[in-house]
Enzyme design. Structure first.
Site, PDB file in Angstrom:
ATOM      1  N   LYS A 171       0.844  -1.206   0.000  1.00 21.16           N
ATOM      2  CA  LYS A 171       0.000   0.000   0.000  1.00 21.16           C
ATOM      3  C   LYS A 171       0.877   1.253   0.000  1.00 21.16           C
ATOM      4  O   LYS A 171       0.618   2.197  -0.752  1.00 21.16           O
ATOM      5  CB  LYS A 171      -0.925  -0.020   1.228  1.00 21.16           C
ATOM      6  CG  LYS A 171      -1.982  -1.115   1.136  1.00 21.16           C
ATOM      7  CD  LYS A 171      -2.806  -1.273   2.412  1.00 21.16           C
ATOM      8  CE  LYS A 171      -3.712  -2.495   2.278  1.00 21.16           C
ATOM      9  NZ  LYS A 171      -4.684  -2.665   3.349  1.00 21.16           N
ATOM     10  N   GLN A 188      -4.602  -1.366   9.349  1.00 27.87           N
ATOM     11  CA  GLN A 188      -4.487  -2.728   8.816  1.00 27.87           C
ATOM     12  C   GLN A 188      -5.082  -3.730   9.800  1.00 27.87           C
ATOM     13  O   GLN A 188      -4.809  -3.687  11.000  1.00 27.87           O
ATOM     14  CB  GLN A 188      -3.003  -3.040   8.537  1.00 27.87           C
ATOM     15  CG  GLN A 188      -2.763  -4.356   7.820  1.00 27.87           C
ATOM     16  CD  GLN A 188      -3.366  -4.403   6.416  1.00 27.87           C
ATOM     17  OE1 GLN A 188      -3.478  -3.388   5.734  1.00 27.87           O
ATOM     18  NE2 GLN A 188      -3.774  -5.582   5.987  1.00 27.87           N
ATOM     19  N   ASP A 204     -11.071   2.724   4.013  1.00 27.64           N
ATOM     20  CA  ASP A 204     -11.500   1.326   3.854  1.00 27.64           C
ATOM     21  C   ASP A 204     -13.020   1.193   3.752  1.00 27.64           C
ATOM     22  O   ASP A 204     -13.521   0.118   3.437  1.00 27.64           O
ATOM     23  CB  ASP A 204     -11.044   0.518   5.081  1.00 27.64           C
ATOM     24  CG  ASP A 204      -9.828  -0.342   4.780  1.00 27.64           C
ATOM     25  OD1 ASP A 204      -9.686  -0.810   3.638  1.00 27.64           O
ATOM     26  OD2 ASP A 204      -9.029  -0.548   5.710  1.00 27.64           O
TER      27      ASP A 204
HETATM   28  N1  LIG Z   1      -7.669  -2.559   6.750  1.00 29.02           N
HETATM   29  C1  LIG Z   1      -7.705  -3.626   5.945  1.00 29.02           C
HETATM   30  N2  LIG Z   1      -7.212  -4.783   6.381  1.00 29.02           N
HETATM   31  C2  LIG Z   1      -7.281  -5.869   5.540  1.00 29.02           C
HETATM   32  C3  LIG Z   1      -7.833  -5.773   4.243  1.00 29.02           C
HETATM   33  C4  LIG Z   1      -8.338  -4.521   3.836  1.00 29.02           C
HETATM   34  O1  LIG Z   1      -8.883  -4.356   2.698  1.00 29.02           O
HETATM   35  N3  LIG Z   1      -8.268  -3.476   4.712  1.00 29.02           N
HETATM   36  N4  LIG Z   1      -7.792  -6.866   3.376  1.00 29.02           N
HETATM   37  C5  LIG Z   1      -6.981  -8.025   3.700  1.00 29.02           C
HETATM   38  C6  LIG Z   1      -5.556  -7.942   3.270  1.00 29.02           C
HETATM   39  N5  LIG Z   1      -5.271  -7.141   2.069  1.00 29.02           N
HETATM   40  C7  LIG Z   1      -5.155  -5.803   2.233  1.00 29.02           C
HETATM   41  O2  LIG Z   1      -5.031  -5.279   3.277  1.00 29.02           O
HETATM   42  C8  LIG Z   1      -4.955  -7.753   0.817  1.00 29.02           C
HETATM   43  C9  LIG Z   1      -5.027  -9.111   0.628  1.00 29.02           C
HETATM   44  C10 LIG Z   1      -4.620  -9.685  -0.581  1.00 29.02           C
HETATM   45  C11 LIG Z   1      -4.140  -8.917  -1.608  1.00 29.02           C
HETATM   46  C12 LIG Z   1      -3.631  -9.502  -2.885  1.00 29.02           C
HETATM   47  O3  LIG Z   1      -3.292  -8.793  -3.800  1.00 29.02           O
HETATM   48  N6  LIG Z   1      -3.521 -10.834  -2.989  1.00 29.02           N
HETATM   49  C13 LIG Z   1      -2.887 -11.487  -4.101  1.00 29.02           C
HETATM   50  C14 LIG Z   1      -2.082 -12.672  -3.621  1.00 29.02           C
HETATM   51  C15 LIG Z   1      -0.984 -12.269  -2.695  1.00 29.02           C
HETATM   52  C16 LIG Z   1      -0.127 -13.421  -2.251  1.00 29.02           C
HETATM   53  O4  LIG Z   1       0.538 -14.018  -3.102  1.00 29.02           O
HETATM   54  O5  LIG Z   1      -0.114 -13.716  -1.047  1.00 29.02           O
HETATM   55  C17 LIG Z   1      -3.931 -11.996  -5.104  1.00 29.02           C
HETATM   56  O6  LIG Z   1      -5.019 -12.397  -4.671  1.00 29.02           O
HETATM   57  O7  LIG Z   1      -3.619 -11.998  -6.284  1.00 29.02           O
HETATM   58  C18 LIG Z   1      -4.080  -7.565  -1.436  1.00 29.02           C
HETATM   59  C19 LIG Z   1      -4.475  -6.983  -0.235  1.00 29.02           C
HETATM   60  C20 LIG Z   1      -6.976  -8.253   5.206  1.00 29.02           C
HETATM   61  N7  LIG Z   1      -6.758  -7.058   5.944  1.00 29.02           N
END
Ligand SMILES: Nc1nc2c(c(=O)[nH]1)N[C@@H](CN(C=O)c1ccc(C(=O)N[C@@H](CCC(=O)O)C(=O)O)cc1)CN2
Ligand SMILES: [Mg+2]
Length: 318
Positions: A55, A99, A122
């Protein structure tokens, strides 16, 4: 039947990020304002550290300010609330991101509720949930459902009227706002969950199936209506064939589903990348609102006639 079209969330997210970067440059030029997001991480959870770094990097790449607050795992809840108060009062901070998950001794609802709604990047604050549920254009929409809707629109077009949508999972941050967005897009929406009777039968009626239950490969190929659009929000780490290694899978059994669906998001590379791109969009939108500048239409994401009329009235529709 031919295999499903693979919905490339990574490519769509890259395009969205480029549009956000353009919006950031335009806001700087027109109002002299640089959008800023405060990124708050408490503790050392390895996955959270990775997401937070992504981020912070994205903010800088798109020309925005990243105000990084990395705090120790034993931070007192009162100190975290005091930090939120300072960020709420700081005019350079247009959005605040805490987060999740937070350490167990901290009440997440209390912390998220302390963020002023207009800086809630968020979209987790109950005021934003309420604005979304009542179809108002000022709502900040949670990033994962917003990203999912943008992928659905890109796949099926903006007119989703009359489509049967099923949202599997009822979390406050994905399932419920996803259902609200689809409802506003004039879909006929069913919410399903672990207690739903005949889950496979419910899924098989859906033209749009959004899986957000956090159960690896729960949705099987024969649960899917032929030609349906399948959005897989699940990110589950499971043991790989090679000993000691893991791999990511979604909530949908991809290899089965791809043979039945019309279009499907992969994991990784589907919805995941949209989450961070939409956080960037929400930050830009919050800065636009604070500056009195037009808000990017994608951030409003109101797919219905009423929403579009409201946007047109404010000169916001594309
Ligand atoms: N305050 C927040 N906390 C959390 C959120 C959120 O939206 N706001 N979401 C999740 C975690 N997250 C961002 O924070 C998030 C999860 C996954 C991905 C992502 O791009 N995933 C990839 C794979 C990544 C990997 O290889 O591990 C994909 O799916 O292609 C981005 C952001 C929980 N907490
Ligand atoms: Mg994905």
């Amino acid at each position: 039947m031919a295999d499903a079209r693979i919905i490339d969330g990574k490519a769509f997210a890259a395009g969205l990020r480029a549009r956000v970067a353009d919006g950031v440059a335009a806001l700087k030029a027109s109002h002299g304002v640089t959008p800023g997001l405060a990124v708050v991480l408490v503790g050392e959870d390895p996955a959270s550290q990775v997401y937070v770094r992504s981020k912070e990097r994205a903010l800088v790449d798109l020309g925005m300010n990243s105000f990084d607050h990395h705090e120790p795992a034993d931070m007192a809840e009162s100190d975290l609330l005091a930090l939120i108060d300072r960020l709420n009062a700081d005019p350079a901070v247009h959005g605040i991101l805490v987060q999740l998950p937070l350490p167990r001794h901290i009440d997440s609802q209390k912390v998220l509720g302390r963020i002023v709604p207009e800086k809630d990047a968020d979209g987790f604050h109950i005021v934003n949930a309420g604005l979304l549920a009542t179809g108002q254009p000022g709502a900040i929409v949670p990033c994962t459902p917003l990203g999912s809707l943008l992928l659905i629109r890109d796949t099926l077009g903006r007119d989703l009227k009359g489509k049967r949508a099923l949202v599997l999972g009822r979390s406050n941050i994905v399932g419920k706002p996803m259902a609200q967005l689809l409802l506003q897009a004039d879909c006929t929406v069913t919410m399903a969950h672990s207690r739903t009777a005949d889950l496979p039968g419910e899924c098989r009626r859906a033209d749009i199936l959004v899986a957000a239950v956090g159960r690896p490969e729960m949705v099987r190929g024969d649960w899917i209506k032929p030609g349906a659009t399948v959005i897989d929000v699940g990110i589950n780490r499971v043991p790989a064939a090679e000993p000691g290694k893991t791999r990511l899978v979604g909530d949908v059994a991809f290899d089965e589903a791809v043979k039945v669906a019309g279009a499907i998001t992969p994991v990784p590379g589907g919805v995941g990348p949209m989450t961070i791109a939409c956080l960037m969009l929400n930050t830009l939108a919050a800065a636009c609102r604070a500056a009195g500048a037009p808000v990017p239409e994608e951030a409003a994401a109101l797919g219905n006639a009423q929403g579009n009329a409201q946007l047109n009235a404010q000169g916001m529709a594309r």
